[in-house]
Design an enzyme around this catalytic site. Sequence first.
Site, PDB file in Angstrom:
ATOM      1  N   ASN A 161      19.645  11.348  -0.098  1.00 22.39           N
ATOM      2  CA  ASN A 161      18.539  12.214   0.318  1.00 22.39           C
ATOM      3  C   ASN A 161      18.371  13.419  -0.612  1.00 22.39           C
ATOM      4  O   ASN A 161      17.660  14.360  -0.297  1.00 22.39           O
ATOM      5  CB  ASN A 161      18.757  12.685   1.768  1.00 22.39           C
ATOM      6  CG  ASN A 161      20.054  13.478   1.934  1.00 22.39           C
ATOM      7  OD1 ASN A 161      20.738  13.752   0.949  1.00 22.39           O
ATOM      8  ND2 ASN A 161      20.380  13.846   3.143  1.00 22.39           N
TER       9      ASN A 161
ATOM     10  N   GLU B 198      21.940  20.005   2.604  1.00 25.78           N
ATOM     11  CA  GLU B 198      21.051  18.947   3.069  1.00 25.78           C
ATOM     12  C   GLU B 198      19.584  19.368   2.917  1.00 25.78           C
ATOM     13  O   GLU B 198      19.292  20.564   2.829  1.00 25.78           O
ATOM     14  CB  GLU B 198      21.340  18.664   4.554  1.00 25.78           C
ATOM     15  CG  GLU B 198      22.747  18.170   4.835  1.00 25.78           C
ATOM     16  CD  GLU B 198      22.954  16.710   4.442  1.00 25.78           C
ATOM     17  OE1 GLU B 198      22.225  16.188   3.569  1.00 25.78           O
ATOM     18  OE2 GLU B 198      23.865  16.091   5.002  1.00 25.78           O
TER      19      GLU B 198
ATOM     20  N   ASP C  82      32.787  21.376  -1.308  1.00 22.99           N
ATOM     21  CA  ASP C  82      32.652  21.324   0.146  1.00 22.99           C
ATOM     22  C   ASP C  82      33.888  20.738   0.823  1.00 22.99           C
ATOM     23  O   ASP C  82      34.772  20.185   0.166  1.00 22.99           O
ATOM     24  CB  ASP C  82      31.399  20.515   0.538  1.00 22.99           C
ATOM     25  CG  ASP C  82      31.255  19.215  -0.250  1.00 22.99           C
ATOM     26  OD1 ASP C  82      32.251  18.779  -0.864  1.00 22.99           O
ATOM     27  OD2 ASP C  82      30.168  18.638  -0.247  1.00 22.99           O
TER      28      ASP C  82
ATOM     29  N   HIS D 122      20.822  15.495  -1.551  1.00 19.99           N
ATOM     30  CA  HIS D 122      21.700  16.650  -1.309  1.00 19.99           C
ATOM     31  C   HIS D 122      22.674  16.855  -2.458  1.00 19.99           C
ATOM     32  O   HIS D 122      23.056  15.911  -3.151  1.00 19.99           O
ATOM     33  CB  HIS D 122      22.398  16.582   0.051  1.00 19.99           C
ATOM     34  CG  HIS D 122      23.527  15.610   0.168  1.00 19.99           C
ATOM     35  ND1 HIS D 122      23.707  14.797   1.258  1.00 19.99           N
ATOM     36  CD2 HIS D 122      24.565  15.326  -0.663  1.00 19.99           C
ATOM     37  CE1 HIS D 122      24.787  14.070   1.101  1.00 19.99           C
ATOM     38  NE2 HIS D 122      25.330  14.362  -0.062  1.00 19.99           N
TER      39      HIS D 122
HETATM   40  O1  LIG Z   1      29.212   9.788  -4.534  1.00 16.79           O
HETATM   41  P1  LIG Z   1      28.768   9.340  -3.198  1.00 16.79           P
HETATM   42  O2  LIG Z   1      29.890   8.802  -2.370  1.00 16.79           O
HETATM   43  O3  LIG Z   1      27.579   8.454  -3.237  1.00 16.79           O
HETATM   44  O4  LIG Z   1      28.300  10.640  -2.441  1.00 16.79           O
HETATM   45  C1  LIG Z   1      27.247  11.417  -2.897  1.00 16.79           C
HETATM   46  C2  LIG Z   1      27.385  12.816  -2.414  1.00 16.79           C
HETATM   47  O5  LIG Z   1      27.680  12.802  -1.060  1.00 16.79           O
HETATM   48  C3  LIG Z   1      28.823  13.586  -0.776  1.00 16.79           C
HETATM   49  O6  LIG Z   1      29.931  12.732  -0.710  1.00 16.79           O
HETATM   50  C4  LIG Z   1      28.662  14.312   0.488  1.00 16.79           C
HETATM   51  O7  LIG Z   1      28.038  13.503   1.405  1.00 16.79           O
HETATM   52  C5  LIG Z   1      28.929  14.503  -1.954  1.00 16.79           C
HETATM   53  O8  LIG Z   1      30.181  15.055  -2.035  1.00 16.79           O
HETATM   54  C6  LIG Z   1      28.517  13.583  -3.039  1.00 16.79           C
HETATM   55  O9  LIG Z   1      28.105  14.271  -4.140  1.00 16.79           O
END
Ligand SMILES: O=P(O)(O)OC[C@H]1O[C@](O)(CO)[C@@H](O)[C@@H]1O
Length: 241
Positions: free
Chosen positions: A136, A143, A67, A138
């Site tokens: 959440n 989402e 992404d 995702h």
């Molecule tokens: O590894 P983090 O910073 O907890 O983020 C979890 C997920 O959220 C994201 O940063 C997107 O919000 C993803 O790319 C990642 O897998």
Amino acid sequence: MKILIVKDYDEMSKKAANMVASQIILKPESVIGLATGDTPKGMYRQLVKLYKDGYVDFKNVKTFNLDEYYGLEKDNPQSYNYYMMENLFKHVNIKRENINIPNGMAEDLEIECEEYEKKIEELGGIDLQVLGIGRNGHIGFNEPDLKFEAKTHLVRLDEDTIKANSRFFNSIEEVPTMAISMGIKTIMNARKIILLASGKEKAEAIYKTVNGKITPKVPASVLQLHPDVTLIIDKEAASLL
Ligand SMILES: O=P(O)(O)OC[C@H]1O[C@](O)(CO)[C@@H](O)[C@@H]1O
């Protein structure tokens, strides 16, 4: 679904890096799907180390990132493009033309998304996809929703995600509200998937991913249907299993 519970973040990072490295050693022209966020940073550090120690060669590797934020220039320090350069690409011998990250500044986003999908197909699909997970549930920027979005698409980010990611920005107002993300089908088409999670705040999402109903309200739950997925999670992330 295979579940590997490890001691801590460091062990998770090493295991994940070893799996990516083995994939590249077995197939030097592998197509690897990559994730951003805090979670895979340790894995990237390990991969750079394996490269510098001569165990893995990125010369023929191709990558596709999950992404990118909409509206951020590539050289914006908050963009995922910048993140990837800093955390991995500038430290290894990957060829710039083999790096693929959605262009968040594309004039025509529909064409950008279609071409991203086409390019993945042209290169034979993703051999190994690395995933993190949001609190959440995702994956990528898919989402919680009423339906699974299949292909690369433009998404509106959840309040929860914007809040979680505001730690990387000066203020919450600076966090983009939209992003381009691979779809669920794009991710599920990968031949092999590894999902990394560390820390208590991911425990509920991991519980629902493993034991919950398969529902677009917890996007990662769809991974229960994938034939080759490994969760590499530390004790805290696994604490509700
Ligand atoms: O590894 P983090 O910073 O907890 O983020 C979890 C997920 O959220 C994201 O940063 C997107 O919000 C993803 O790319 C990642 O897998």
